[in-house]
Design an enzyme around this catalytic site. Structure first.
Site, PDB file in Angstrom:
ATOM      1  N   ARG A  17       0.832  -1.226   0.000  1.00 23.00           N
ATOM      2  CA  ARG A  17       0.000   0.000   0.000  1.00 23.00           C
ATOM      3  C   ARG A  17       0.857   1.263   0.000  1.00 23.00           C
ATOM      4  O   ARG A  17       0.525   2.258   0.645  1.00 23.00           O
ATOM      5  CB  ARG A  17      -0.958   0.013   1.203  1.00 23.00           C
ATOM      6  CG  ARG A  17      -2.095  -0.972   1.078  1.00 23.00           C
ATOM      7  CD  ARG A  17      -3.093  -0.805   2.211  1.00 23.00           C
ATOM      8  NE  ARG A  17      -2.479  -1.116   3.500  1.00 23.00           N
ATOM      9  CZ  ARG A  17      -2.952  -0.766   4.675  1.00 23.00           C
ATOM     10  NH1 ARG A  17      -4.071  -0.074   4.752  1.00 23.00           N
ATOM     11  NH2 ARG A  17      -2.329  -1.086   5.793  1.00 23.00           N
ATOM     12  N   CYS A 526      -8.227   1.140   1.053  1.00 29.15           N
ATOM     13  CA  CYS A 526      -8.114  -0.243   0.623  1.00 29.15           C
ATOM     14  C   CYS A 526      -8.871  -1.120   1.608  1.00 29.15           C
ATOM     15  O   CYS A 526      -9.041  -0.756   2.761  1.00 29.15           O
ATOM     16  CB  CYS A 526      -6.651  -0.677   0.606  1.00 29.15           C
ATOM     17  SG  CYS A 526      -5.634   0.376  -0.439  1.00 29.15           S
ATOM     18  N   TRP A 571     -19.361  -9.091   0.329  1.00 32.79           N
ATOM     19  CA  TRP A 571     -18.153  -8.352   0.685  1.00 32.79           C
ATOM     20  C   TRP A 571     -16.956  -9.258   0.962  1.00 32.79           C
ATOM     21  O   TRP A 571     -15.986  -8.859   1.582  1.00 32.79           O
ATOM     22  CB  TRP A 571     -18.440  -7.396   1.851  1.00 32.79           C
ATOM     23  CG  TRP A 571     -19.212  -6.176   1.399  1.00 32.79           C
ATOM     24  CD1 TRP A 571     -19.412  -5.773   0.099  1.00 32.79           C
ATOM     25  CD2 TRP A 571     -19.870  -5.210   2.211  1.00 32.79           C
ATOM     26  NE1 TRP A 571     -20.176  -4.620   0.070  1.00 32.79           N
ATOM     27  CE2 TRP A 571     -20.461  -4.249   1.350  1.00 32.79           C
ATOM     28  CE3 TRP A 571     -20.023  -5.045   3.593  1.00 32.79           C
ATOM     29  CZ2 TRP A 571     -21.194  -3.148   1.817  1.00 32.79           C
ATOM     30  CZ3 TRP A 571     -20.755  -3.951   4.052  1.00 32.79           C
ATOM     31  CH2 TRP A 571     -21.328  -3.021   3.180  1.00 32.79           C
ATOM     32  N   HIS A 704     -23.851  10.646   6.528  1.00 29.03           N
ATOM     33  CA  HIS A 704     -22.656  10.697   5.686  1.00 29.03           C
ATOM     34  C   HIS A 704     -22.040  12.086   5.647  1.00 29.03           C
ATOM     35  O   HIS A 704     -20.997  12.289   5.049  1.00 29.03           O
ATOM     36  CB  HIS A 704     -22.990  10.202   4.276  1.00 29.03           C
ATOM     37  CG  HIS A 704     -23.532   8.800   4.311  1.00 29.03           C
ATOM     38  ND1 HIS A 704     -24.893   8.546   4.352  1.00 29.03           N
ATOM     39  CD2 HIS A 704     -22.926   7.606   4.389  1.00 29.03           C
ATOM     40  CE1 HIS A 704     -25.070   7.235   4.423  1.00 29.03           C
ATOM     41  NE2 HIS A 704     -23.897   6.639   4.443  1.00 29.03           N
TER      42      HIS A 704
HETATM   43  N1  GLN Z   1     -25.198  -2.009  12.097  1.00 28.07           N
HETATM   44  C1  GLN Z   1     -24.222  -1.405  11.228  1.00 28.07           C
HETATM   45  C2  GLN Z   1     -23.783  -0.072  11.806  1.00 28.07           C
HETATM   46  O1  GLN Z   1     -24.552   0.599  12.362  1.00 28.07           O
HETATM   47  C3  GLN Z   1     -24.774  -1.175   9.858  1.00 28.07           C
HETATM   48  C4  GLN Z   1     -23.772  -0.490   8.979  1.00 28.07           C
HETATM   49  C5  GLN Z   1     -24.123  -0.513   7.535  1.00 28.07           C
HETATM   50  O2  GLN Z   1     -25.203  -0.877   7.178  1.00 28.07           O
HETATM   51  N2  GLN Z   1     -23.196  -0.116   6.702  1.00 28.07           N
HETATM   52  O3  GLN Z   1     -22.661   0.317  11.678  1.00 28.07           O
END
Ligand code: GLN
Ligand code: ZN
Length: 768
Positions: A17, A526, A571, A704
C-alpha cells in the site's frame, strides 16, 4: 501460431500500500507534489518490471492512477465541473484531488457512500465490483478540451525505461454511460468526446504506440439503441487513428452484443472467459481470423489458483489454429498484489490461492505449455493439479455436518409462524413502544480511543481483560446516554467490532483473513476482503455475550445486531467451487443459529443488516430475479426461526428500491430502516404504491455528512414520509450506523431526532 500474455491492468496501490502512504502524506501537507509524483513513478516502474519478469508480453500503461481511472479520463477530456475550475478544462493536481475528495473529507461507513464534503464529485461502484469510481459530470454549455495527456506521458515514461507498453484508455461509450449530466444528456457530447479521443490516439501513435487497449465494459450490459449507435460511430472513427485497438470487455459475457462487438472495426477483442466461459465457442465462431483475440482465462476478480491442466485442454486447439493472447479476465486491480507477502495465512489455504503476481505466473505457464509443449512446464502443471485435487477433497473445505444441515433445510424454515399483522400484535405485548418509535442503526462513533485500543490489543500491547473492560465501559456509557436522551429501542454500539463483515467472518469456520491482501476500494482506501474458502459453520455464539451484557444494563429493549448472509457473501472473496447461493445458504444457517441464540437469551428485537444486498444485483436484468430469489431466500432462512413476538429488523444503506420492492417485501421483516435523508422521502412513494405492509424507518439524519440536522428538518421529513405511509408504519432513525461520526455531532443530532419523534406523537394525539 503464437501465444502471448497480457495483463489488462496491475494493482496500483503497491505491494505494501505504498500509494496509500504517499497520498496520505501528501494530503496531510507533509510531502510535496514532487514527492508524491516521484513515489507514483517508482510504483509504475516497479509494476512494469515485475510484470515483465513474470512473463507478460503486453504491459499496460496508464492503468496507474493517483486516485481513479474514471476521474483521470474526465480530467483528460476536460470534463471539470465549473465549481472546480477557473477556466474550461484546466485542472492541476490540487483540482484533481478536490474533485476526488472535496475540500474536507470523511471516512467511509462500509456501505460505499461518498463521504467527501459537498463539493467532491459523486462516487459509486464500478460495475459489480467493490471499487468506486468518481462519476463524470457534464453540464450544459461547458466545452470539453484536452488536458494534460497522462496517457501519453506514461507511455513515454515507460518507453524511456525500456518498457514497450499498450496504453489503456477507458472507452468513450463507457465513460459517457457512467456520466451524469445536469441539463444535458451526456450522449450529446459524443462527437466532441470522439474528436478528443481521436486526437489522443493520434498523439499516442506519434509517440510510437502500436496498440492501445480501449476498455468498454458496457459491452457486457444490456445496451440501448443509443449506446449501440454510439459504439458503432465511435469505433468507425477511432479505428482510423493510426493505432491498433484492443477492445476490452469484462465482468461478463457479450451475450446478445457478441455479433455487434465482433463487427466493430477494431484489431483485437478481449473477452471474459471466467465470468462467461460458455461464450468461448460463440466468440471463436463470430471473430474473423483477422481479429486478435485476447482470452481472459484467469480470474481477475477472485483469489483462487486456476486449474491449468483443464485450461490447457480447452486452449490447445484454439492456439493451434490462431494467434491468441492469454490474459486475466479483467484488470488485476481487483485482486491483492502478492501472495508471497502473506505470512500468517494457514499454508493449507495458501496453496489454493493466487494473487495478481501469481496470476501472471499462471498465464506464463499456460503460454509456455502452448508454445513449447506441456513437457516444458510439467512440474508447474502438476503443482496446479495437486492444488485443485486437494481443494476438491480437503476436510478443511468439505464439512459433512454442514452438507447434512443444508440437505435438511425445509421450505418451512424460511417462513415466520404468522403473518406480519399477527406478529405485530404479539410484539406489542412484549415491547411497549410509543408511536414513531426511535432507534439507531447499530454503531456509535468509533473514536480515536476505540480504534487505538483495538490496535493495541491486536498488537498484543493491551491484554484481553483490560481491552474488554474498556469496551464494556464504552458500551455502558453509550447505553446510559441513550436512556438519557430518550431513545426507545437501544443498541450496544458495536465498539467491539472492527468491521461488520470481518467481525463475523473471524468467528465463523470457513473464512480466512489475510494480513496484506489489500484491494483498492477508492483513492487511498483499501479493504482486505475475507476469503471464504470452506463450508461455513458457527462453532459458538458470536454476539450473545455482548448482547446479554448490554441488555443487563437497561430495562429498555436492546436490539441484537447481526450482519446478514448476503452482505457477508457480497463483501468477501467467495468460493468458485460451488455456486454463490450455496455459500450464502451456509452463512444463512450460521446466522440463523445466532438469531435463535439471541432470542433464547431474551432479545425481543434482532436486526440483520443487509447493507450489500442490492449491490449484488447481476449486471444483466434478466439475471436479477434469480439472484433476488436466492438472496431473499437466504435472508429468510437466517431470520425466520424466531417466534411471532420477536421483532426482526433489517437495515439497508441505499435508496434505490423501486426495482426490487417485491423482493424487499418478500424478506418479510417487521421493521426495515433505509436511507432516505438525501432524497426527500421520494422513494417512499414506491413503498406506498406497493402497499408495503410492515414498518419502515426512513432515515431522517444523513450520517454521511458532518452536519447536525435540526428537529424541524426531521419533523418535515417525517411529515413527508407520512404522506406515503400510515403513522403506525413509521419508525424514526438515522439513515445508517454512526461509527464514522463524532460524539459531538451524534449527541445533538439524536437529541433533535428524539424531539422530532415527540412532536410527531403530539401531532398524532391532536389529530393534526
Ligand atoms: N449495524 C451497522 C452499523 O450501524 C450497519 C452499517 C451498515 O449498514 N453499513 O454500523
Ligand atoms: Zn447503512
Amino acid at each position: 501460431m503464437t501465444v502471448t500474455v497480457a495483463t489488462l491492468g496491475f494493482p496500483r496501490i503497491g505491494p505494501r500500500r505504498e500509494l496509500k502512504s504517499a497520498l496520505e502524506l501528501h494530503w496531510s501537507g507533509a510531502s510535496s507534489e514532487a514527492d508524491l509524483l516521484e513515489a507514483a513513478a517508482g510504483l509504475r516502474t516497479a509494476a512494469w518490471a515485475r510484470q515483465r519478469s513474470l512473463g507478460a508480453d503486453w504491459l499496460p500503461s496508464n492503468d496507474f492512477s493517483l486516485y481513479d481511472h474514471v476521474l483521470d479520463t474526465s480530467v483528460m477530456l476536460g470534463a471539470i465541473p465549473a465549481r472546480y475550475a477557473a477556466a474550461d478544462g484546466q485542472a492541476d493536481l490540487a483540482t484533481y484531488f478536490a474533485m476526488a475528495r472535496g475540500t474536507t473529507t470523511d471516512d467511509d461507513n462500509g456501505c460505499g457512500h461518498a463521504h467527501a464534503s459537498v463539493t467532491a464529485c459523486e462516487m459509486t461502484k464500478w460495475f459489480d465490483t467493490n471499487y468506486h469510481y468518481m462519476v463524470p459530470e457534464l453540464a450544459a454549455g461547458r466545452k470539453l478540451a484536452l488536458n494534460r495527456l497522462k496517457v501519453v506521458d506514461e507511455y513515454r515514461e515507460a518507453k524511456a525505461q525500456g518498457f514497450e507498453t499498450r496504453p489503456v484508455l477507458l472507452g468513450p461509450v463507457t465513460w459517457l454511460s457512467l456520466a451524469k449530466g445536469s441539463d444535458v444528456d451526456p450522449f450529446d457530447y459524443l462527437d466532441e468526446v470522439l474528436g478528443l479521443y481521436a486526437a489522443i490516439l493520434g498523439h499516442l501513435a506519434q509517440a510510437g504506440a502500436e496498440w492501445v487497449q480501449i476498455d468498454e465494459p458496457v459491452l457486457v450490459l444490456d445496451l440501448d439503441d443509443r449506446q449501440r449507435k454510439a459504439l458503432t460511430r465511435s469505433y468507425a472513427k477511432l479505428a482510423r487513428c493510426g493505432v491498433k485497438l484492443m477492445l476490452a470487455t469484462y465482468f461478463g459475457g457479450l451475450g446478445n452484443n457478441l455479433g455487434f462487438a465482433t463487427a466493430l472495426p477494431v484489431h483485437g477483442l478481449h473477452v471474459d472467459l471466467v465470468r462467461a466461459p460458455e461464450q468461448l465457442d460463440a466468440v471463436l465462431k463470430a471473430a474473423p481470423a483477422s481479429l486478435l483475440l485476447s482470452l481472459g482465462v484467469i480470474d481477475g476478480r477472485n483469489v483462487w489458483r486456476a486449474d491449468l491442466d483443464a485450461l490447457l485442454d480447452r486452449l490447445a486447439p484454439i492456439a493451434a489454429a490462431r494467434d491468441v493472447i492469454l490474459a486475466p479476465s479483467c484488470s488485476l486491480l481487483h485482486t491483492p498484489v502478492d501472495l508471497l507477502l502473506e505470512k500468517k495465512l494457514d499454508p493449507a489455504v495458501t496453496q489454493w490461492l493466487a494473487f495478481a503476481v501469481q496470476k501472471i505466473e499462471e498465464l506464463s505457464i499456460l503460454k509456455r505449455a502452448l508454445n513449447d509443449g506441456r513437457a516444458s512446464v510439467a512440474a508447474e502443471i502438476a503443482a496446479s493439479s495437486r492444488a485443485v485435487e486437494t481443494r476438491r477433497t480437503s476436510p478443511l473445505i468439505h464439512d459433512a455436518a454442514v452438507a447434512a444441515r443444508i440437505a435438511a433445510v425445509s421450505p418451512a424454515m424460511r417462513d415466520r409462524l404468522s403473518d406480519h399483522q399477527v406478529r405485530r400484535t404479539a410484539q406489542a405485548t412484549v415491547i411497549d413502544l410509543p408511536p414513531y418509535p426511535t432507534t439507531t442503526i447499530g454503531s456509535f462513533p468509533q473514536t480515536a480511543e476505540v480504534r487505538r485500543a483495538r490496535a493495541e490489543h491486536n498488537r498484543g500491547n493491551l491484554d484481553d481483560a483490560t481491552y474488554h473492560a474498556f469496551l464494556r465501559e464504552e458500551t455502558e456509557r453509550a447505553i446510559r446516554w441513550q436512556e438519557q436522551v430518550g431513545l426507545d429501542v437501544l443498541v450496544h454500539g458495536e465498539f467491539e467490532r472492527n468491521d461488520m463483515v470481518q467481525y463475523f467472518g473471524e468467528q465463523l469456520s470457513g473464512f480466512a483473513f489475510t494480513v496484506g491482501g489489500w484491494v483498492q476500494s477508492y483513492g487511498s482506501r483499501c479493504v482486505r476482503p475475507p476469503i471464504l474458502y470452506g463450508d461455513v459453520s458457527r462453532p459458538q455464539p458470536m454476539t450473545v455475550d455482548w448482547w446479554r451484557y448490554a441488555q443487563g444494563l437497561t430495562r429498555r429493549p436492546m436490539k441484537g445486531m447481526l450482519t446478514g448472509p448476503v452482505t457477508i457473501l457480497n463483501w468477501s472473496f467467495v468460493r468458485d467451487d460451488q455456486p454463490r447461493e450455496a455459500s450464502c445458504r451456509q452463512i444463512a444457517l450460521a446466522i440463523r443459529d445466532e438469531v435463535l441464540d439471541l432470542e433464547a437469551a431474551g432479545a425481543q428485537a434482532i436486526q440483520i443488516d443487509e447493507a450489500a444486498l442490492r449491490e449484488g444485483l447481476p449486471l444483466r436484468r434478466r439475471d436479477w430475479q434469480r439472484y433476488l430469489d436466492w438472496a431473499v431466500d437466504c435472508f429468510r432462512l437466517s431470520a425466520a426461526g424466531v417466534g411471532d413476538a420477536t421483532q426482526i429488523h433489517t437495515h439497508m444503506c441505499y435508496s434505490e428500491f423501486n426495482d426490487i420492492l417485491p423482493s424487499i417485501a418478500a424478506m418479510d421483516t417487521d421493521v426495515i430502516s433505509i436511507e432516505t435523508a438525501r432524497s426527500q422521502m421520494e422513494l417512499l412513494e414506491g413503498f406506498a404504491r406497493y402497499r408495503y405492509p410492515s414498518a419502515i424507518g426512513p432515515g431522517v439524519y444523513d450520517i454521511h455528512a458532518p452536519r447536525v440536522p435540526s428537529e424541524e428538518e426531521m419533523v418535515t421529513l417525517m411529515r413527508l414520509a407520512g404522506r406515503h405511509l400510515r403513522p403506525e408504519q413509521l419508525w424514526v432513525n438515522p439513515d445508517c450506523g454512526l461509527k464514522t461520526r463524532q460524539w459531538d455531532e451524534v449527541k445533538p443530532a439524536i437529541a433533535a431526532m428524539v424531539a422530532a419523534a415527540r412532536t410527531l406523537r403530539a401531532d398524532l394525539a391532536t389529530g393534526r
